[in-house]
Structure formats: C-alpha cells, structure tokens
Enzyme design. Sequence first.
Site, PDB file in Angstrom:
ATOM      1  N   HIS A  22     -47.638 -38.255  10.782  1.00  0.00           N
ATOM      2  CA  HIS A  22     -47.647 -39.805  10.503  1.00  0.00           C
ATOM      3  C   HIS A  22     -48.565 -40.022   9.134  1.00  0.00           C
ATOM      4  CE1 HIS A  22     -51.530 -41.291  11.870  1.00  0.00           C
ATOM      5  NE2 HIS A  22     -51.237 -40.570  12.896  1.00  0.00           N
ATOM      6  N   CYS A  25     -53.000 -36.743  16.788  1.00  0.00           N
ATOM      7  CA  CYS A  25     -51.783 -36.690  15.969  1.00  0.00           C
ATOM      8  C   CYS A  25     -52.465 -36.038  14.343  1.00  0.00           C
ATOM      9  CB  CYS A  25     -51.134 -38.140  15.648  1.00  0.00           C
ATOM     10  SG  CYS A  25     -50.195 -38.465  17.308  1.00  0.00           S
TER      11      CYS A  25
END
Length: 530
Positions: free
Chosen positions: A431, A450
């Site tokens: 992301h 992440c």
Amino acid sequence: MVKNLLFIFILAVFFISCKEKVEVVPEVTIEEIELDSLNRIKMVSIDTLSLEAISDSLIQSFYLNNQLKTFWVSDQSRGALVNELLKVEEEGLFEKHFDLDSIQKHETILEKLSDKELISYDFLLTKNLLRYIYKVSKGSINPKEMYEDYELKPDTFDFKTTLLRFQKEDFDKVINDIKPQHIVYKKLRTALELINEFPNKNLPIIEIDDKLEISDTTETVIALKERLIFWKDLKQQDSITPVFDEETELAVKKFQMRHGLATDGVVGVGTLYALNKNPEERRFQIIANMERWRWYPRDLGDDYLIINIPDYTLHAIKNNDTTKTNRVIVGKSSRRTPVLTSKFSHLVFNPTWTIPPTIKKNDIVPSVKKDRGYLASKNMTVYDRQGNKVSAEDWNEKDALSYRYVQSPGAYNSLGLVKFMFPNRFMVYLHDTNSRSFFDKANRSLSSGCVRVQDPFDLAAYLLDDEKKWSLETINALVKTNNTKEAKMTKDVNVHLFYWTAWSENGTLQFRDDLYNKDEALYKALLELD
C-alpha cells in the site's frame, strides 16, 4: 582425485606390460584411458534379496530400471558423480552429511572389490546421489517446521524421474537441472566462492567511543583502514597513517553501499557492526541464504513483483528483465512481514482502513483510553458488533476489542491513496503511505507487517497495464475525488515477499542486516542435522 587415481592405475598397468614385451603402443588421450579403465570394472548382477534389503523405493526402482545390474561401478558417470559429491560445499552443503570417507576409500581399492562389495558400493553411490538431489533441489530443512510466518507452496519435484534420467542423459546436464536456476541463487553461489577467497580467521574487534569520520586522527583509524583493506574496499597501502582522509571516506562509503547502509562515509553503530563481522560469519550467512532459496518456488512466473524484505526493495520482473525498482518499508522486528508467494487480485484507490486485530489491541485501544479525541484526529469511525456507529462518548473500554475501527479514505489514511491486494492468511498487502518521508531512511523496518511502496501510482499503472482505462493521469484524477474505487487485475502478476540477506554483484559481496535474526538460527539447524 578420482581422475588422478584412474590415470595412475592405467600408467602402472602400462609400464608393467612394457617390461614383458616391447611393442609400439598407439597414442591415446586421457579421456580414452579413463573410459577404458572405468569399463574394466565389470557390471554385476544384483540379486533380489540384496535389493529388497534397501528400504528406499526410489533406489529400488533405479536398479529395477537398470535390469537389476550395477550402474555406477561400470559406467563413466561414476567419476563425475564422485567429483560432484566431493565438492558439495560449493553448493553450500556440508561434507559431513555425505559418506565421503567411505566413497574415497572404495575408489582407492575399486579393482580389488568382490562382486558383493561392488554391489554395496554401487548402492552407496546411488544413496548419496539421492541425498544430494533432495538437499540441492528442495533444501535440507522444511521451513514450516522453523517458521510460522511462511506461506510457500512447495514445488512438485519428481525424484524418481530425476534419478532415472542419470541412466540415459548426460550427467552434467541432469545435475545442473537439479539446482535452483534463479539468478539470486547463482549470485549466492558466486558469493560463496568469493568469501572462500578470504582468510578464515577471527578479526580483532574494532571499538570506538562514538563515531569516526573524515579528518579524525586516532590509532583506531589504523584498525579501520586495515579492515577496509582486508575486505578489499580500500587499496593496499605501503604505510597506514592514523588520519581519516578522503580515500578512507570513499572506502567507507563503498563498504556501506555493499551492506545496504546509509552511504555517509561516517563509521557509526551500524557500520561498525558490519565491520566487525568475520569471514566465517559471512560464510554461514551465505549458506543459510542458499538453503532459503531452495525453498522458494522455481517458477516465479513470467510477470511478477519480488520484494527482498531485508533490502527494502521491490523489483518488477517481466520476461526475466527488471522493468521497475521501488523502495519499500517493511515490518519491524516485532511485527514481521511474512515470507509468501501469491497473485495480485485487485487494487483499491482511496481505500478505507479496517484496523487489524494486532494494531487494534496494541495501538488503537490504548490511544483511545488516553484520549477519546484520538478517534476524530485519525478520522476513524467505530462500529459495534451489530454494525451500529459508536460515538467517542459512548465508547466502552470493556467492549473496546470487540469494536470495528475504520479509517476513512483520504491523504491522512495510513494506507495512503491505493492498496494492492493479494490473497494470503496473514492479511498483509502492499500500500501507499501518508508518511512518504520514511522512504529516505536507510533502515526501513518500520511498518506493522504490510509493505509500503514508494511511487505507488506509477506501480498501479504498471500493474493494471491499461493506458486507456488506467493511465497515470486517470489515477491521479481519481485519487483527488476521495471516492473509493476498486480496479480488478486483468492479467496474472505474481507477488513474492522473500527474505535474503546476502548475494554477489559484479564480483563484489553484498550483505544486508538480518532484520528478523533468521540466518544464524537456520545455519545452526543445518549443522545439527544428521
């Protein structure tokens, strides 16, 4: 070694025969002599009881396919096999895991062995070959037994077919096919060759009070220069002065670059730590990484992204060419980015962020306890189990962990303005970020698991690969609306989150900090194997 023994044996036979009769002997090549010598070892029939005594069905099938006759002791491939086994350490394997002493002993008395002993030796060679195939093709350790944060589908490897290939194909070709073919594995093999060129000795520890930088004059600079000369980052000097000069600064920068450190030419904590690593420690590190690469899929795909977690780098690969490189931010040691392989499913522009359990428990709930205004400052909406909104005033500490916390889309969203989704059990993804300045840091182990990606819009346009529908201009216009929109992938692009801390590049060694302390534990586990 085997070739030399065979050559000496033939020469001995030749000179003995010359004493008995004088005749002109036609000139032959070494290869012809070796082949003739090898063929003198007769093929021996194997009785079924001897074969049944071997519990390994793969070895049994090997000899059944060879009409119940010995293979290696009567075939020229034996020399190639023995030589391959005698250099297992070049593949990052351990000699102690093979029966090398017994093999070498048999080679020296091969001509004197009885039929029964020849059969036993042939079995021994096949057994060691099969062990070699297992270790080189799949690795010696099952990663699932060592790690919980691994999600790799094991490659299907047909050991029976591979073993039988030796009976009808070129030995070197089959051996080469067994080994991982990825460029990183080959660079690790080269790295092992390079590290073995350095003297195997414990280097004295360099100690500094704070840091060393240009213009410093101290006896410690002499030790620094000697270490840089040892690692070939600084040229050999006739006399070493205690002055930290420009040449030394350039050498430090070269060393830092090879170790993924900030190239500021200053010897601080991180650089000093790398300088104090011994050649043997680096060799262990390379071997651990070679084992790790045997676990990874052999076929990464024609079109894929590969992320090296300790190097904080993403590479886009298409048809074996690197088409794009991005910096990334990965999980901190307490919230590690997992090792996995998957396939992109879709992208989400202007995403909302539903707070995952770990972050909810360790970050969000404690922050709200201290300040109810935290929710509004982070633009978060709270929902109860029935999906009803919970205001800051009604927020109940007892129910805090049962609530669902959702951050609205926008530039302040922790996921940034786009996320890249792929199925995995760890619920991680790639992301954007609202803290893009972090990409300038050398140490980018900062996330909660992440992977944050630099230049995400450019990467999104690359992955979607549709200039009409998803041009960079279209994406930029979309994110300005703050409207959440999903974009499905129309082509197959794999994503690989891998972990490797060593390799070679253009004849120089490359090392990275072992963020999650995986290397030493893996090497010790390899050593402890029987």
